[in-house]
Design a protein around this motif. Sequence first.
Motif, short mmCIF file in Angstrom:
data_model
loop_
_atom_site.label_atom_id
_atom_site.label_comp_id
_atom_site.label_asym_id
_atom_site.label_seq_id
_atom_site.Cartn_x
_atom_site.Cartn_y
_atom_site.Cartn_z
N LEU A 4 0.85 -1.18 0.00
CA LEU A 4 0.00 0.00 0.00
C LEU A 4 0.89 1.23 0.00
N LEU A 5 0.80 2.02 -1.06
CA LEU A 5 1.47 3.32 -1.09
C LEU A 5 0.51 4.29 -0.41
N HIS A 6 0.98 4.95 0.63
CA HIS A 6 0.10 5.74 1.47
C HIS A 6 0.88 6.87 2.13
N HIS A 7 0.13 7.74 2.79
CA HIS A 7 0.72 8.71 3.70
C HIS A 7 -0.06 8.59 5.01
N PRO A 8 0.62 8.57 6.15
CA PRO A 8 -0.05 8.34 7.43
C PRO A 8 -1.17 9.33 7.75
N LEU A 9 -1.08 10.56 7.27
CA LEU A 9 -2.09 11.57 7.61
C LEU A 9 -3.19 11.70 6.56
N ASP A 10 -3.09 10.98 5.47
CA ASP A 10 -4.09 11.05 4.40
C ASP A 10 -5.33 10.26 4.81
N PRO A 11 -6.52 10.90 4.83
CA PRO A 11 -7.73 10.19 5.27
C PRO A 11 -8.06 8.97 4.41
N SER A 12 -7.87 9.05 3.12
CA SER A 12 -8.17 7.91 2.25
C SER A 12 -7.20 6.76 2.50
N SER A 13 -5.95 7.08 2.73
CA SER A 13 -4.96 6.06 3.07
C SER A 13 -5.31 5.40 4.40
N ARG A 14 -5.76 6.21 5.34
CA ARG A 14 -6.15 5.68 6.65
C ARG A 14 -7.30 4.69 6.51
N LEU A 15 -8.27 5.00 5.66
CA LEU A 15 -9.39 4.11 5.44
C LEU A 15 -8.93 2.78 4.82
N ALA A 16 -8.02 2.84 3.86
CA ALA A 16 -7.50 1.62 3.25
C ALA A 16 -6.75 0.78 4.28
#
Length: 106
Positions: A4-16
């Motif tokens: 998972l490519l993500h950023h810890p503070l990104d809401p959509s990443s948090r949901l994933a």
Amino acid sequence: MPTLLHHPLDPSSRLARLMLAEYGVPVDLEEVKPWLRDPDFLEINPAATLPILVDDKGGQAVGCLAVLHMIEDLYAPTSVDGLLPTDAGDRAEMWRLFEWVNAKAQ
């Protein structure tokens, strides 16, 4: 193992991340800072948005909705209902609430 490519503070990443955790899916987390506009990242997603899920076979889902659908399709447990309702009306209500919450978080 999916990545998972993500950023810890990104809401959509948090949901994933939450959905993957609910399904007990081990995942490699690769933190991305989309504002740096890394050429390798932009090759995957020129819009520079997160999250992006790469499955074991190299398939990619780009964007929150695509990632959630990929997680549901590939990793939903067969012993219980998944997180996305099977009934069309219930699913429509779920997406309505998702859109409201997601828009408020950004």
